[in-house]
Design an enzyme around this catalytic site. Structure first.
Site, short mmCIF file in Angstrom:
data_model
loop_
_atom_site.label_atom_id
_atom_site.label_comp_id
_atom_site.label_asym_id
_atom_site.label_seq_id
_atom_site.Cartn_x
_atom_site.Cartn_y
_atom_site.Cartn_z
N GLU A 14 26.91 26.46 18.43
CA GLU A 14 26.21 25.34 18.82
C GLU A 14 25.61 24.35 17.98
O GLU A 14 24.94 23.15 18.19
CB GLU A 14 25.04 25.96 20.00
CG GLU A 14 25.63 26.28 21.15
CD GLU A 14 24.91 27.30 22.16
OE1 GLU A 14 25.18 27.41 23.44
OE2 GLU A 14 23.73 27.75 21.68
N GLY A 80 26.60 28.25 32.13
CA GLY A 80 27.46 28.56 33.02
C GLY A 80 27.44 27.73 34.13
O GLY A 80 26.39 27.61 34.59
N ILE A 154 24.99 35.50 33.14
CA ILE A 154 25.30 35.59 34.68
C ILE A 154 26.74 35.58 34.93
O ILE A 154 27.59 34.65 34.14
CB ILE A 154 24.75 34.35 35.35
CG1 ILE A 154 23.19 34.28 34.95
CG2 ILE A 154 25.15 34.49 36.77
CD1 ILE A 154 22.26 35.49 35.49
N MET A 174 20.29 30.33 28.83
CA MET A 174 19.16 31.21 28.60
C MET A 174 18.13 30.83 27.76
O MET A 174 17.31 31.67 27.47
CB MET A 174 20.03 32.46 27.77
CG MET A 174 20.94 33.06 28.48
SD MET A 174 21.97 34.29 27.70
CE MET A 174 20.50 35.74 27.46
N GLU A 175 18.02 29.41 27.63
CA GLU A 175 17.00 28.88 26.56
C GLU A 175 16.30 27.69 27.10
O GLU A 175 15.05 27.46 26.82
CB GLU A 175 17.62 28.71 25.41
CG GLU A 175 17.92 29.76 24.51
CD GLU A 175 19.68 30.10 24.68
OE1 GLU A 175 20.00 29.11 25.51
OE2 GLU A 175 19.84 31.24 24.65
N ASP A 198 31.83 28.31 31.31
CA ASP A 198 32.38 29.29 32.38
C ASP A 198 31.57 29.02 33.58
O ASP A 198 30.85 28.15 33.74
CB ASP A 198 31.77 30.88 31.83
CG ASP A 198 30.46 30.85 31.60
OD1 ASP A 198 29.86 31.24 32.80
OD2 ASP A 198 30.00 30.70 30.51
N1 ADE Z 1 25.72 30.56 28.74
C1 ADE Z 1 26.97 30.02 28.98
N2 ADE Z 1 27.45 30.75 29.87
C2 ADE Z 1 26.34 31.46 30.44
C3 ADE Z 1 26.29 32.31 31.81
N3 ADE Z 1 27.29 32.61 32.50
N4 ADE Z 1 24.94 32.79 31.77
C4 ADE Z 1 23.98 32.62 30.90
N5 ADE Z 1 24.01 31.83 30.13
C5 ADE Z 1 25.13 31.35 29.80
#
Ligand code: ADE
Length: 230
Positions: A14, A80, A154, A174-175, A198
């Protein structure tokens, strides 16, 4: 001179296209995080890889603000997709953020942050619109809205639906919410710019390794273009 902007990515992929683009590059290590100062396309910046998760992200944001004098923070990275039409390489620009794993539900609604009394933390609206405009100019599909953060990757359809339906969130990572909260509490501007890697369901463990590096690089391009107008 323009104000210094902090750029935080959690993973190497990143920040890896941004750091080599710095001129007047200097490095300072605090704990295990290396802070890269310099100029990015002529703009005074500090860039760091925080590590994954909310604690790492909030600590890095606070350090950038208090030690390096950043007056705004941009969080760059992948996410995600929760909203059904989102596919890898679409962008999501946060208008506000929630911690989906913050749970004091015996007393307050899901995600409500004790001491602040809010579920969602807003970002700087002008930075968010500049980011959405930058993504569109690069020909990237963009959605703007709520992003949900938590200390969990996730990859389960039921959990994905719960986060999307409980908070009306478009994407999860996550941040971002931790960075937004640190900025909110310390009084600096914030933007969270993410590109989908994803779909946060049972396919995420296959798609994330496949798309993350390219999505992260694409996102870094959005960030660079955004910085030209904020
Ligand atoms: N970052 C990218 N994909 C993610 C996911 N599925 N869950 C949490 N953080 C992510």
């Amino acid at each position: 001179m323009s104000e210094r902007i902090g750029i935080i990515g959690a993973m190497e992929s990143e920040v890896t296209t941004l750091i080599p683009a710095l001129t007047d590059h200097a490095e300072t290590k605090i704990g295990i995080v290396v802070y890269h100062t310099g100029k990015l396309d002529g703009r005074d910046v500090v860039i760091a890889r925080s590590g994954a998760g909310k604690v790492n992200a909030a600590l890095t944001a606070a350090e950038m603000i208090r030690t390096f004098g950043a007056k705004a923070i941009v969080n760059t990275g992948v996410a995600g997709g929760l909203e059904e039409t989102l596919n890898p390489e679409d962008a999501v620009i946060a208008t506000d953020l929630v911690q989906h794993d913050y749970d004091t539900t015996p007393f307050d609604p899901p995600g409500c942050i004790s001491g602040i009394g809010q579920v969602k933390i807003p970002v700087d609206p002008a930075m968010a619109s500049a980011a959405a405009k930058a993504a569109r100019e690069l020909g990237i599909r963009v959605l703007e809205g709520t992003v949900a953060s938590g200390d969990q990757f996730i990859s389960d359809g039921k959990k994905k639906e719960w986060i999307r339906d409980t908070f009306g969130a478009l994407a999860c990572e996550m941040e971002g919410a931790a960075i937004a909260q640190a900025c909110y509490l310390l009084g600096v501007r914030c933007a969270v710019i993410r590109t989908v890697s994803d779909r946060a369901d049972g396919t995420a463990d296959v798609d994330f390794p496949k798309f993350a590096a390219h999505a992260a690089a694409l996102n870094a391009k959005i960030v660079r273009r955004t910085l030209q107008s904020v």
